[in-house]
Design an enzyme around this catalytic site. Structure first.
Site, PDB file in Angstrom:
ATOM      1  N   HIS A 173       0.863  -1.187   0.000  1.00 53.98           N
ATOM      2  CA  HIS A 173       0.000   0.000   0.000  1.00 53.98           C
ATOM      3  C   HIS A 173       0.900   1.238   0.000  1.00 53.98           C
ATOM      4  CE1 HIS A 173      -4.240   1.533   1.075  1.00 53.98           C
ATOM      5  NE2 HIS A 173      -3.508   2.623   0.913  1.00 53.98           N
ATOM      6  N   GLU A 217      -4.261   0.551  -5.572  1.00 52.86           N
ATOM      7  CA  GLU A 217      -4.422   1.641  -6.544  1.00 52.86           C
ATOM      8  C   GLU A 217      -3.185   1.964  -7.365  1.00 52.86           C
ATOM      9  OE1 GLU A 217      -5.720   4.780  -3.997  1.00 52.86           O
ATOM     10  OE2 GLU A 217      -7.787   4.120  -4.036  1.00 52.86           O
TER      11      GLU A 217
HETATM   12  C1  BGC Z   1      -6.021   5.291  -0.534  1.00 55.06           C
HETATM   13  C2  BGC Z   1      -5.937   5.567   0.938  1.00 55.06           C
HETATM   14  C3  BGC Z   1      -6.319   7.015   1.189  1.00 55.06           C
HETATM   15  C4  BGC Z   1      -7.747   7.210   0.726  1.00 55.06           C
HETATM   16  C5  BGC Z   1      -8.356   8.576   1.013  1.00 55.06           C
HETATM   17  C6  BGC Z   1      -7.222   5.897  -1.215  1.00 55.06           C
HETATM   18  O1  BGC Z   1      -6.837   6.375  -2.442  1.00 55.06           O
HETATM   19  O2  BGC Z   1      -5.952   3.913  -0.757  1.00 55.06           O
HETATM   20  O3  BGC Z   1      -4.664   5.245   1.383  1.00 55.06           O
HETATM   21  O4  BGC Z   1      -6.141   7.397   2.497  1.00 55.06           O
HETATM   22  O5  BGC Z   1      -7.788   7.015  -0.668  1.00 55.06           O
HETATM   23  O6  BGC Z   1      -7.853   9.578   0.223  1.00 55.06           O
END
Ligand code: BGC
Length: 417
Positions: free
Chosen positions: A138, A183
């Protein structure tokens, strides 16, 4: 009246998500290094980046300390307490990530103590009747790996394979659901094209190299996991935008195709055959027609100024139907420090999840982002995404009223209407 309620399929997973670097505290990786170098700059840029109302509401954005993850929520030491809260909310699933830099702090050397730590965490999740969803990567990289060029290095897929193989060897008895990455598209967009997060590049060629390496790395890890445990479920999570071109007066067909192709679809299409499910994450609407642009003002905003558009979830899910794969919504959430909008947000988004399920989309779980308030990357601590509120001074956790509303849904397996 119960029969009017929106019932979810039996066995639906109700969870909340976390990521190691954002909650654990005490990490030493490429991000913690980057934070030290960039905290002052980020604090001074807040003045131009955020609207006046945000600056007034969150003055901590001007403090460089806001941008240092430090001890975060100290979840590394307090995971038992946190998992007790999760259980009390009726969650039957919990998403964590394993911090690669803890497991392999030096190239090829695994830290058995840290492996033991995550073994305890996984057992603690199971002991509370929750299904663990485990992300292998992550965003944060071991320092040695980033010094070798990170995902640009052509050997990067092999490094990731070695790490994944070790993790799976250790934990395959405790974990069924694996997410190789979180992501990838944000890594590429944020790290290699827009360059607002590590490694802060603006290079389309490098971005493509990273794309290629990530796809290869995913496939290698997929094979490793299945070799060890054939019945494992392996996927990755993807950031999925709702490209809103409803009632388009000025249609943007080809542009829309390109935007969708390179963000929502490319990596999924490239990994079909090596994907047992899709981890769908939805936060953003992108207006994509003139009339969509003209209707901007209709939507409420969250603390980060992102629009709240629950029907976006429906469109995202309908779009995923074509892949014919199970879908777990591995993130969806809202920064809302005062907790005025979160309960409504959850119910309205779930309404649209339910609608998609009724129309044949195979959604099997929903993980709210996030379980705890946490360290929101280059924004630092001020955005408050948690079902559980953090007092960062005392480390006290407080269950927010919206969490209790979410708990009702999780415990009933239906949404009251
Ligand atoms: C991510 C998180 C992030 C969340 C809120 C996602 O893109 O996986 O790590 O905190 O969005 O912005």
């Amino acid at each position: 009246m119960k029969n009017k309620n929106k019932k979810f399929p039996d066995g639906f997973l109700w969870g909340a998500a976390t990521a190691a670097h954002q909650v654990e505290g005490g990490s030493r990786n490429d991000w913690s290094e980057w934070e030290k170098k960039n905290a002052k700059r980020l604090a001074s840029e807040a003045k131009t980046k955020w609207a006046k109302w945000q600056q007034k509401k969150f003055p901590e954005m001007f403090d460089p300390e806001n941008y240092i993850s430090g001890r975060a929520c100290d979840h590394y030491n307090r995971y038992e307490e946190d998992l007790d809260i999760a259980k009390s909310l009726g969650l039957n699933a919990f998403r964590i990530s394993i911090e690669w830099s803890r497991i392999e702090p030096e190239e090829g050397k695994f830290d058995e103590k840290e492996i033991e730590h995550y073994r305890k965490v996984l057992k603690a999740i199971r002991a509370r009747g929750m299904e663990p969803f485990v992300t292998l990567w992550h965003y944060t990289l071991p320092v040695w790996f980033s010094r070798k060029g990170g995902w640009e290095n052509k050997k990067s897929p092999d490094y990731f394979k070695r790490y994944s193989a070790k993790i799976v060897k250790e934990f395959s008895d405790d974990v069924i659901f694996w997410l190789t990455f979180n992501e990838p598209i944000l890594i590429i967009g944020g790290g290699y094209i827009k360059g607002y997060r590590p490694p802060q590049k603006h290079n389309i060629f490098e971005a493509f190299r990273v794309y290629k390496n990530l796809i290869k790395a995913h496939k290698l890890a997929y094979a490793e996991i299945h070799k060890k445990k054939p019945q494992a479920m392996v996927g990755f999570t993807e950031w999925l935008n709702f490209f809103d071109n409803r009632n388009g007066i000025f249609q943007t067909g080809f542009l829309l195709f390109l935007a969708k192709h390179f963000t929502n679809e490319y990596l999924i299409k490239q990994t079909i055959g090596h994907l047992d499910f899709i981890g769908a994450q939805h936060y953003m609407r992108v207006p994509f027609s003139l009339s969509a642009l003209l209707h901007e003002e209709k939507y409420q905003e969250n603390d980060m100024g992102r629009q709240i558009v629950p029907e976006g979830m429906y469109y995202i899910l309908m779009d995923l139907k074509k892949y014919n794969l199970p879908i777990y919504i591995t993130e969806n959430g809202i920064p809302d420090a005062k907790d005025r909008k979160r309960a409504g947000f959850i119910k309205n988004y779930l309404f649209h999840v339910h609608k998609a399920i009724r129309e044949g989309v195979d959604v099997r779980g929903y993980f709210h982002w996030s379980f705890l308030d946490n360290f929101e990357w280059d924004k630092g601590f001020w955005p408050r995404f948690g079902l559980v509120e953090m007092d960062y001074k005392t480390m006290e956790r407080k269950v927010r009223p919206s969490a209790l509303e979410y708990a009702k849904i999780c415990k009933n397996n239906y949404l009251e209407t």
